[in-house]
Structures are given as C-alpha cells and as structure tokens.
Design a protein around this motif. Structure first.
Motif, PDB file in Angstrom:
ATOM      1  N   THR A 137      39.646  29.772  39.354  1.00 32.99           N
ATOM      2  CA  THR A 137      39.594  30.537  38.114  1.00 32.99           C
ATOM      3  C   THR A 137      39.314  32.007  38.417  1.00 32.99           C
ATOM      4  O   THR A 137      38.783  32.348  39.477  1.00 32.99           O
ATOM      5  N   GLY A 138      39.680  32.836  37.467  1.00 33.13           N
ATOM      6  CA  GLY A 138      39.425  34.263  37.612  1.00 33.13           C
ATOM      7  C   GLY A 138      37.979  34.599  37.295  1.00 33.13           C
ATOM      8  O   GLY A 138      37.151  33.704  37.041  1.00 33.13           O
ATOM      9  N   HIS A 139      37.672  35.891  37.269  1.00 33.49           N
ATOM     10  CA  HIS A 139      36.309  36.369  37.095  1.00 33.49           C
ATOM     11  C   HIS A 139      35.675  35.897  35.779  1.00 33.49           C
ATOM     12  O   HIS A 139      34.475  35.650  35.695  1.00 33.49           O
ATOM     13  N   THR A 140      36.501  35.734  34.739  1.00 31.28           N
ATOM     14  CA  THR A 140      35.945  35.315  33.446  1.00 31.28           C
ATOM     15  C   THR A 140      36.057  33.807  33.233  1.00 31.28           C
ATOM     16  O   THR A 140      35.845  33.307  32.138  1.00 31.28           O
ATOM     17  N   GLY A 141      36.467  33.099  34.285  1.00 32.68           N
ATOM     18  CA  GLY A 141      36.529  31.642  34.189  1.00 32.68           C
ATOM     19  C   GLY A 141      37.874  31.099  33.738  1.00 32.68           C
ATOM     20  O   GLY A 141      38.048  29.878  33.616  1.00 32.68           O
ATOM     21  N   LYS A 142      38.821  31.984  33.483  1.00 31.89           N
ATOM     22  CA  LYS A 142      40.137  31.500  33.042  1.00 31.89           C
ATOM     23  C   LYS A 142      41.020  31.154  34.245  1.00 31.89           C
ATOM     24  O   LYS A 142      40.938  31.799  35.288  1.00 31.89           O
ATOM     25  N   PRO A 143      41.905  30.159  34.071  1.00 29.36           N
ATOM     26  CA  PRO A 143      42.838  29.870  35.173  1.00 29.36           C
ATOM     27  C   PRO A 143      43.852  30.994  35.369  1.00 29.36           C
ATOM     28  O   PRO A 143      44.083  31.797  34.464  1.00 29.36           O
ATOM     29  N   ILE A 144      44.434  31.029  36.546  1.00 31.27           N
ATOM     30  CA  ILE A 144      45.429  32.064  36.884  1.00 31.27           C
ATOM     31  C   ILE A 144      46.788  31.683  36.284  1.00 31.27           C
ATOM     32  O   ILE A 144      47.256  30.555  36.434  1.00 31.27           O
ATOM     33  N   ALA A 196      44.554  40.839  32.690  1.00 37.37           N
ATOM     34  CA  ALA A 196      43.919  40.950  34.007  1.00 37.37           C
ATOM     35  C   ALA A 196      43.138  39.688  34.360  1.00 37.37           C
ATOM     36  O   ALA A 196      43.126  39.256  35.514  1.00 37.37           O
ATOM     37  N   ASP A 197      42.495  39.085  33.365  1.00 39.42           N
ATOM     38  CA  ASP A 197      41.631  37.942  33.708  1.00 39.42           C
ATOM     39  C   ASP A 197      42.420  36.694  34.114  1.00 39.42           C
ATOM     40  O   ASP A 197      41.851  35.717  34.585  1.00 39.42           O
ATOM     41  N   GLU A 198      43.755  36.741  33.952  1.00 38.02           N
ATOM     42  CA  GLU A 198      44.577  35.601  34.370  1.00 38.02           C
ATOM     43  C   GLU A 198      45.517  35.984  35.523  1.00 38.02           C
ATOM     44  O   GLU A 198      46.485  35.285  35.790  1.00 38.02           O
ATOM     45  N   THR A 199      45.239  37.127  36.148  1.00 38.77           N
ATOM     46  CA  THR A 199      46.193  37.667  37.132  1.00 38.77           C
ATOM     47  C   THR A 199      45.641  37.623  38.555  1.00 38.77           C
ATOM     48  O   THR A 199      44.498  38.014  38.797  1.00 38.77           O
ATOM     49  N   LYS A 237      38.004  37.048  43.237  1.00 35.92           N
ATOM     50  CA  LYS A 237      38.664  35.995  42.445  1.00 35.92           C
ATOM     51  C   LYS A 237      40.104  36.350  42.088  1.00 35.92           C
ATOM     52  O   LYS A 237      40.852  35.512  41.582  1.00 35.92           O
ATOM     53  N   HIS A 238      40.466  37.619  42.304  1.00 34.03           N
ATOM     54  CA  HIS A 238      41.794  38.065  41.843  1.00 34.03           C
ATOM     55  C   HIS A 238      42.663  38.649  42.943  1.00 34.03           C
ATOM     56  O   HIS A 238      43.755  39.119  42.652  1.00 34.03           O
TER      57      HIS A 238
END
Ligand code: F6P
Length: 538
Positions: A137-144, A196-199, A237-238
C-alpha cells in the motif's frame, strides 16, 4: 582477421553483385516456380519468407561463407559463454543469461550468474504479487493503481514497447505511464490525472546518473511529497529502483530493499527482460513475463544451434549486410502489421543504431565500408498512406521487413483479412511492380504512363506468425538482437558500447549553468549566439 573487404567471400560477393544487380525479381520468380518455398524458413513459430530479396542461391552461399570467414559461430559462442567481447568496456555480453533456465550455468569472473538472475526474477514476481493483491500500500494505506516508469533509452524504449505490444494481456486495473524526456511536459502530462497516494514510480536507470531520468525522478519525488503533504518517509512506499548502482539508489533515498538489480553485462538496449522489465511484469503478470522469457530463450537456442543456412537471425543479419554494403541501401524499414507493435520500430532504432552505428573496428581501424543502416517504420496500414509512395516509386532502395500475424487479438468483422491482404499486397507490389505495358493496357494515356509505372524489384522480407503473444514478442526481440549481432560481427565493430552518445551529454551538462547565468561564453559563434538569444527570450 583480415579486413572485411580483403576477405575472399567479400571479394566474391562484389563480383557476384555485379552479375545480379540488374536482374529483376520478376525474372527470378518467372524462372523458378518454387522460389517462394526455396527461400523461406519456418523456425521458432516464425515463418520467414525472404524470397522477395534480390538474391540467388549463390548469394546466400556467399553470404554464409562471409559469416564463416568472419567466424560468426565462434563469436556467437563467445558471447553466450560470457567472454568479455565488449572489449572497449571490458565486459561480458550476457543478455541471453537473463532468459537462461534456472539450472543453467554461465560463469562470469569465476561465478555462476544464473542463480542471481533467478533471484531477481523471483523478487520481481513477489513484488508484482504484492502490488496486484493490494498487500503493498501507499503512504496513506491505499493500494497502488498507477505505475509510472521513469527512464530513458533502454530503460524506457523496451518497457514502453513491451507494454504496448502486450496490452491485450495486461492487467487493466493498473494504469501505466512512461516518462522519458527531460522536457517537463512529459512528466506533467503523464501524471496530470493521477492520484499521488495510488501511484508508484519505478525509477529505471542502469547507471542511476542519467540526466533526464534523475531530473524526472527528482520531480516525481517533489510531486509526490507536495500532493501527499507528506515527509520523506512516503518515498519508500512510492518509489522503487531498477539499477546496477546501489550507492546512487540509496543516495536518492530509495531503500535498496526496493531495488531490483542487474549487472554490467546487460547493455541498456538489451535489458527489457532484466529488472528493467518490472513494468512489463506488472502489466502481464509473472507468468506472462516468464512466457516472454521462454520465447527469448527459444530464439537464443535457435541462434546458437541451428545451421547458419537455417538460422533466422543469421539470414536477416546477412541480408542487411547485403543491401547496406553492396546495394548501398541507407535505411531499412520495419513495418509491423499489428497496432500493438506500434512502438516496435522505435525500440529497434536504439537496438540497431546504438549497437552498430559505428565506424571503428575492434582493432581500432576506420571502416572502409558502410555499417548500420537507419532503421525506421510505422505500423501498417498507416504507413501506406504516408511514406510508402517513396518506397514504391522514389529514388532510394529501401529493404522492408513486414511483420504479420495470422490471428488478430481483436477479431472484428473482416478487419484482419483486410489488414493481412494489405501486407501481402505491399510485398507483391514492391517486388513485381507494374510495367509500362500493363499500365498502357489499362487504357492509361501515353503521357501519364511513366507516372503510373512501378519499377518493382524492391526487396522485402515477410515474417508471418500465428499470433502476438508474450512468447512471440520475446522471439521477435531476440531475433533482431541476434540479427544485430550478426551484422556487428561481419562489420567487425563492437555492438555493445555507445561512446557516440557521450559528447552531447558532456556539453549539455556544461551548457545548463550557462543558460542560468550571464557568464562570458566560449563556444563557437553559432552556439554562443543561440545561448545568448535563449537567455534574452526565456
Ligand atoms: O543513450 C545512452 C544510454 O547510455 C543508453 O545506452 C541507455 O539505454 C540510456 O542511456 C539510459 O541509461 P541508464 O539506464 O543508465 O539511465
């Protein structure tokens, strides 16, 4: 080894050329109704019809003699067994090891490199699984959801070509973007609609020092942190890195646990099946990637073991030498009749021209013959409505490679029969042409007849394959890799260095600060003038 033009086979080819250069393909086909069958080859699931070339059996025999005299089989063996044949960089050349089976043994500097290759492939597979399963997961917990490959040259052209070529097999839940140009527009447009949070940014650079890639990588980091309002810890994470340079990767701030390595024996333009293929693996999955590697491997084995006269890359490579050095052809067109292969010609441009665009031989002498032709092309049928006019009736001889598939991946209506009819028609028209008599018989007025005559006698190869799959893409790329090597061996150049790109890079680095200051300039009057005008206009 004697200089190329002193070789027996070369001399014989020179007089043979004189005896056949004025012969027309029409005559060749008229005098032998089995010519199509005689000059075709079915290997590795690729059917190569090379009968529409300006050759006879003797031409092929002499070209094969040239290959033997140039010690091609020994050179192939030297490459595949890890000899340091890249002599200007003192490196082995082992892209073939990237697709070696797990139990193979290839020794470089006393070590078997195959286990390392498979360790990286396994690490890439686990990483892909963690992305597609949503475990990563990214920095905010969302999947990529978005993958942005940042690289240039071999760290871009292979990945983007393979992504486009294999899109039919791609995971459509993921969005893929490729940023290469240092022009900020490339980065801005590629990321404009991404969250950004999914990238995930894949920073692909063998050296991790390339100006374009590092500039884009730094902009990517700024973009991410600005959009996430986050601290540096978000980078882990990204961002992942594909590189041979762990020190620079960690200096950039990417954890080397998130680095996928490769080795100095993989050239940039030969690296799409190394870690540089991570975006490809994310798109088509680890199994699809391994299927692609199996295709590469099949062609490698064919190149290494098939007799020269039944060897696809050898024949393709020798035909290129034939046209370049005897007919004086300056270019080769590669014309894939498959929309998915739209980036294949661009990919081949680096593979062919960065490899064999050389004029100094392995022994340090200046060549006295031509080396790599200019490769170019567009997918059919678009090219037909653009530049084919010149191929048919212009003043240049342009050998063409047509690439066609029997099955469409998107069969709708009769599109595919029409597409395929066009590719066959082009080869036939180029070879046979249309005589003045035929033109007049159609009722064309005398004065228009010369404009409507097609000389013909324009050579082409047709590669006919059942359908485009990951394995087939691997075979096609390996076919051209080895054709390039074949050419390089004949021309006695080193296809694995690229010193010719250095000077421009060095000068650009010097000019950047000059554009940002008003310091006195010390270039030639033209360059000084351009810099000054830019300073005034910017
Ligand atoms: O254009 C020169 C070159 O060195 C290519 O050979 C290479 O593929 C490209 O730059 C990118 O290099 P890197 O992967 O080290 O960023």
């Amino acid at each position: 080894m004697s200089s190329l033009t002193d070789q027996n086979a070369w001399k014989k080819l020179t007089s043979h050329y004189a005896s056949i250069q004025s012969k027309h393909l029409r005559e060749f086909f008229d005098s032998d109704n089995q010519r199509g069958q005689k000059f075709s080859l079915d290997a590795c699931g690729i059917f190569l019809d090379y009968s529409k070339n300006r050759i006879t059996g003797e031409t092929i025999d002499l070209l094969l003699d040239l290959a033997r005299e140039s010690k091609l089989p020994e050179r192939i063996e030297a490459m595949m067994t890890g000899e340091k044949i890249n002599i200007t960089e003192d490196r082995a050349v082992l892209h073939t090891a990237l697709r070696a089976p797990r139990d193979a043994e290839i020794i470089v500097d006393g070590e078997n490199i195959v286990p390392e290759v498979h360790a990286v492939l396994d690490k890439m597979s686990s990483f892909c699984d963690s992305i597609t399963s949503g475990d990563w997961t990214g920095h905010t917990g969302k999947p990529i959801r978005n993958i942005v490959n940042v690289g240039i040259g071999g760290s871009d052209l292979g990945p983007v070509m393979a992504y486009e070529a294999l899109k039919h097999y791609a995971n459509r839940d993921l969005t893929f973007r490729f940023v290469s140009n240092v022009d900020g527009t490339d980065f801005v447009e590629a990321t404009a609609d991404l969250n950004a949070d999914e990238t995930l940014f894949i920073i692909a650079s063998k050296t991790f020092t390339t100006q374009e890639t590092m500039t884009n990588a730094h902009s990517a980091r700024e973009w991410l942190l600005k959009n996430l309002g986050a601290d540096q810890s978000a980078v882990a994470k990204h961002f992942v890195a594909l590189s041979t340079n762990a020190d620079e990767v960690s200096k950039f701030g990417i954890d080397t646990d998130n680095m996928f390595g490769f080795w100095d024996w993989v050239g940039g333009r030969y690296s799409m099946d190394s870690a540089i293929g991570l975006s490809t693996m994310l798109a088509i999955g680890p199994d699809g990637f391994r299927e692609m590697l199996a295709g590469f491997r099949e062609m490698d084995e064919h190149y290494r073991t098939a007799p020269l006269e039944k060897n696809l890359p050898v024949l393709l490579g020798l035909l290129t030498v034939w046209y370049t050095d005897f007919f004086g052809a300056q270019t080769t067109a590669v014309l894939p009749y498959d929309q998915y292969l739209k980036r294949f010609p661009a990919y081949l441009q680096q593979l062919t021209m960065e490899s064999n665009g050389k004029s100094i031989t392995l022994s340090g002498d200046h060549v006295d013959y031509d080396t790599s032709p200019i490769y170019w092309g567009e997918p059919g049928t678009n090219g037909q409505h653009s530049f084919y006019q010149l191929i048919h009736q212009g003043t240049h001889l342009i050998p063409c490679d047509f690439i066609a598939f029997a099955k469409s991946l998107n069969p709708i209506g009769d599109h595919h029969d029409k597409l395929t009819a066009n590719v066959f028609a082009q080869g036939e028209a180029l070879a046979m042409g249309k005589t003045r008599q035929q033109v007049l018989d159609e009722g064309t007025p005398e004065e228009l007849a010369p404009h409507r005559v097609f000389e013909g006698n324009r050579p082409s190869n047709t590669l006919l394959i059942e359908k485009l799959t990951p394995a087939v893409l691997g075979k096609l790329v390996a076919l051209y890799e080895h054709s390039v090597f074949t050419q390089g061996v004949i021309w006695q150049v080193n296809p694995f260095d690229q010193w010719g790109v250095e000077l421009g890079k060095v000068l650009a680095k010097k000019i950047v600060p000059e554009l940002q200051s008003s310091d006195q300039l010390q270039h030639d009057s033209s360059t000084n003038q351009l810099i000054e005008r830019y300073r005034n206009l910017k």
